[in-house]
Design a protein around this motif. Structure first.
Motif, PDB file in Angstrom:
ATOM      1  N   GLY A 307      48.093  31.223  10.037  1.00 47.50           N
ATOM      2  CA  GLY A 307      47.654  31.271   8.639  1.00 47.50           C
ATOM      3  C   GLY A 307      46.666  32.394   8.382  1.00 47.50           C
ATOM      4  O   GLY A 307      46.346  32.696   7.230  1.00 47.50           O
ATOM      5  N   SER A 308      46.170  33.029   9.435  1.00 46.61           N
ATOM      6  CA  SER A 308      45.199  34.095   9.255  1.00 46.61           C
ATOM      7  C   SER A 308      45.832  35.479   9.381  1.00 46.61           C
ATOM      8  O   SER A 308      45.637  36.342   8.540  1.00 46.61           O
ATOM      9  CB  SER A 308      44.076  33.926  10.289  1.00 46.61           C
ATOM     10  OG  SER A 308      43.114  34.944  10.139  1.00 46.61           O
ATOM     11  N   ARG A 315      52.650  25.150  16.367  1.00 52.14           N
ATOM     12  CA  ARG A 315      52.254  24.264  15.264  1.00 52.14           C
ATOM     13  C   ARG A 315      51.185  23.292  15.755  1.00 52.14           C
ATOM     14  O   ARG A 315      51.338  22.700  16.823  1.00 52.14           O
ATOM     15  CB  ARG A 315      53.470  23.480  14.754  1.00 52.14           C
ATOM     16  CG  ARG A 315      53.146  22.561  13.571  1.00 52.14           C
ATOM     17  CD  ARG A 315      54.323  21.707  13.151  1.00 52.14           C
ATOM     18  NE  ARG A 315      55.409  22.464  12.557  1.00 52.14           N
ATOM     19  CZ  ARG A 315      55.407  22.944  11.296  1.00 52.14           C
ATOM     20  NH1 ARG A 315      54.372  22.728  10.511  1.00 52.14           N
ATOM     21  NH2 ARG A 315      56.441  23.619  10.842  1.00 52.14           N
ATOM     22  N   THR A 322      45.851  23.948   8.975  1.00 48.54           N
ATOM     23  CA  THR A 322      46.515  25.258   8.885  1.00 48.54           C
ATOM     24  C   THR A 322      46.626  25.818  10.296  1.00 48.54           C
ATOM     25  O   THR A 322      45.629  25.847  11.025  1.00 48.54           O
ATOM     26  CB  THR A 322      45.666  26.223   8.023  1.00 48.54           C
ATOM     27  OG1 THR A 322      45.450  25.626   6.763  1.00 48.54           O
ATOM     28  CG2 THR A 322      46.358  27.573   7.853  1.00 48.54           C
ATOM     29  N   THR A 341      42.035  31.917   6.107  1.00 45.09           N
ATOM     30  CA  THR A 341      43.460  31.583   6.153  1.00 45.09           C
ATOM     31  C   THR A 341      44.037  31.663   4.752  1.00 45.09           C
ATOM     32  O   THR A 341      43.327  31.505   3.758  1.00 45.09           O
ATOM     33  CB  THR A 341      43.711  30.177   6.725  1.00 45.09           C
ATOM     34  OG1 THR A 341      42.953  29.251   5.944  1.00 45.09           O
ATOM     35  CG2 THR A 341      43.286  30.088   8.171  1.00 45.09           C
ATOM     36  N   THR A 342      45.356  31.936   4.694  1.00 46.31           N
ATOM     37  CA  THR A 342      46.009  32.070   3.386  1.00 46.31           C
ATOM     38  C   THR A 342      46.385  30.700   2.862  1.00 46.31           C
ATOM     39  O   THR A 342      46.575  29.763   3.616  1.00 46.31           O
ATOM     40  CB  THR A 342      47.285  32.927   3.514  1.00 46.31           C
ATOM     41  OG1 THR A 342      48.085  32.366   4.562  1.00 46.31           O
ATOM     42  CG2 THR A 342      46.930  34.358   3.819  1.00 46.31           C
TER      43      THR A 342
END
Lengths: 342, 68
Positions: A307-308, A315, A322, A341-342
């Protein structure tokens, strides 16, 4: 052929061979695990043949394929680069500047000198320029104040951060420059020591991932190959000497206390008493242990994007979290930055 | 007889008396033969190789971390 007796021969000890086991010329190296010795020409021929067979057996590369070789300036990676070029592959080098003072500068210079001498391309990446930290900084952070508390705060040992950074950058750089395969110089001793460490913890997921070839199982990953896994570390050093490859002999100044070195030491003590112990441990695992673990799906990790940074990672067990890759977590901890993170 | 051995890494030099073969040299230095390479005049030499008075050899650690 029996070597001449010398005043230093130990009663009862197996005498080293004095003649090449292939051509009977005077030997320059004894290989106890094969119970033989080689002259210069036969040793070079044998190593080249072993590596070529390993590449074919594991379908590591297609004839003439482009491959990015991770080079450090040391014996293993420069031997690998020379071997791949000699075998006709389009092998370019990737050097990652780790920021370990003069040691890193000399390592880069040796890698560049090899590239220049062989008319090969060297791609250089710099950890500090691209990710804002050096391995020397990671080591200082672990050691300031010393002890387990500092290590816990830093998260990883300097060697752990170094290995993680290399894996991250090698994959990223290969994709960036359009290579489908990354080759690393891991040798028999390296792989036996990693296996030994994994066995001490029975880390079956890590064992299932330990193999001489790792296919790209996700669009964000490139294939990883270890063509030297059947060549012992002393043999890669001898190959460099006998093939005229000028490598960096000095040790990384940060290696003291490294766990893998301790395992290597233990395995070499075993090897001294039982020649071929390392070879039997590793090759038996590759032939029987690893396939059994993979068939049992010992490594069930599902791959997702970080996520970054977007890199491939596992996972998280907690679905509400995230996913953030190990490299982003280590970097944030080291630079004391928040994880974005997005 | 005296033999000079340069041990790399780290690059220290030692002088040894009365070692008449490479194997004896390595025993005197307490090193395992299968973890080092021995070079004389830039060429590898095997353990049974005789050493002569005044020989200068390089003992090169061949295993990462082996010098520590």
């Amino acid at each position: 052929m029996t070597p001449p007796a010398t005043p230093d021969s130990q009663a009862g000890a197996r005498r080293p061979h004095a003649r090449c086991g292939r051509c009977l010329a005077p030997a320059v190296i004894n290989i106890r695990r094969h119970n033989t010795a080689f002259c210069q020409a036969c040793f070079l021929h044998t190593v080249r043949q072993q590596v070529e067979r390993t590449i074919h057996r594991h379908r590591m590369l297609e004839p003439g394929q482009r491959v990015l070789v991770a080079v450090s300036g040391g014996k293993d990676s420069l031997a690998l680069w020379e071997l791949l070029l000699r075998l006709g592959y389009q092998a370019d080098g990737l050097y990652l500047a780790l920021g370990i003072g003069g040691y890193s500068q000399r390592s880069q210079a040796a890698s560049q000198a090899f590239a220049d001498a062989h008319g090969a391309r060297l791609v250089v990446h710099d950890l500090a320029d691209e990710h804002g930290f050096t391995i020397a900084q990671a080591a200082a952070r672990t050691r300031v104040g010393g002890g387990r508390r500092a290590q816990k705060a830093a998260g990883r040992s300097p060697c752990g951060t170094c290995g993680l950074s290399k894996r991250y950058v090698f994959n990223d750089a290969a994709r960036q420059h359009g290579y489908e395969v990354v080759a690393t110089g891991h040798n028999l001793d390296d792989e036996a020591a990693v296996l030994f460490g994994n066995m001490l913890r029975w880390d079956t997921a890590a064992m299932a991932r330990q193999y001489p070839v790792l296919e790209a199982t996700h669009p964000g990953l490139v294939k990883k190959i270890k063509p030297l896994y059947r060549i012992a570390e002393r043999e890669t050093a001898a190959y460099c000497v006998l093939a005229g490859i000028d490598y960096v002999v000095e040790e990384c100044p940060l290696v003291a206390g490294n766990t893998q070195m301790r395992y290597k030491d233990m395995l070499n003590e075993l090897e001294e008493r039982s020649p071929s112990a390392k070879h039997d441990l590793l090759f038996g695992f590759v032939e029987r242990g690893a396939p059994a673990l993979r068939a049992a799906r010992a490594d069930r990790a599902e791959l997702v994007e970080c996520g970054s940074c977007g890199a491939v990672t596992q996972r998280p067990e907690d679905d509400t979290m995230t996913p953030v890759c190990a490299f982003c977590r280590a970097r944030a901890r080291l630079l004391q930055l928040p994880l974005l993170t997005t | 007889m005296r033999v000079t051995a340069r041990i790399r890494p780290p690059g220290r030099t030692v002088e040894l008396d009365d070692v008449t073969t490479v194997a004896a040299l390595l025993r005197a230095l307490d090193l395992r033969p299968q973890t080092v390479l021995v070079l004389r005049d830039g060429m590898l030499v095997i353990e049974s190789e005789p050493l002569r008075d005044g020989d200068e050899v390089e003992v090169r650690h061949a295993i990462s971390g082996g010098a520590r």
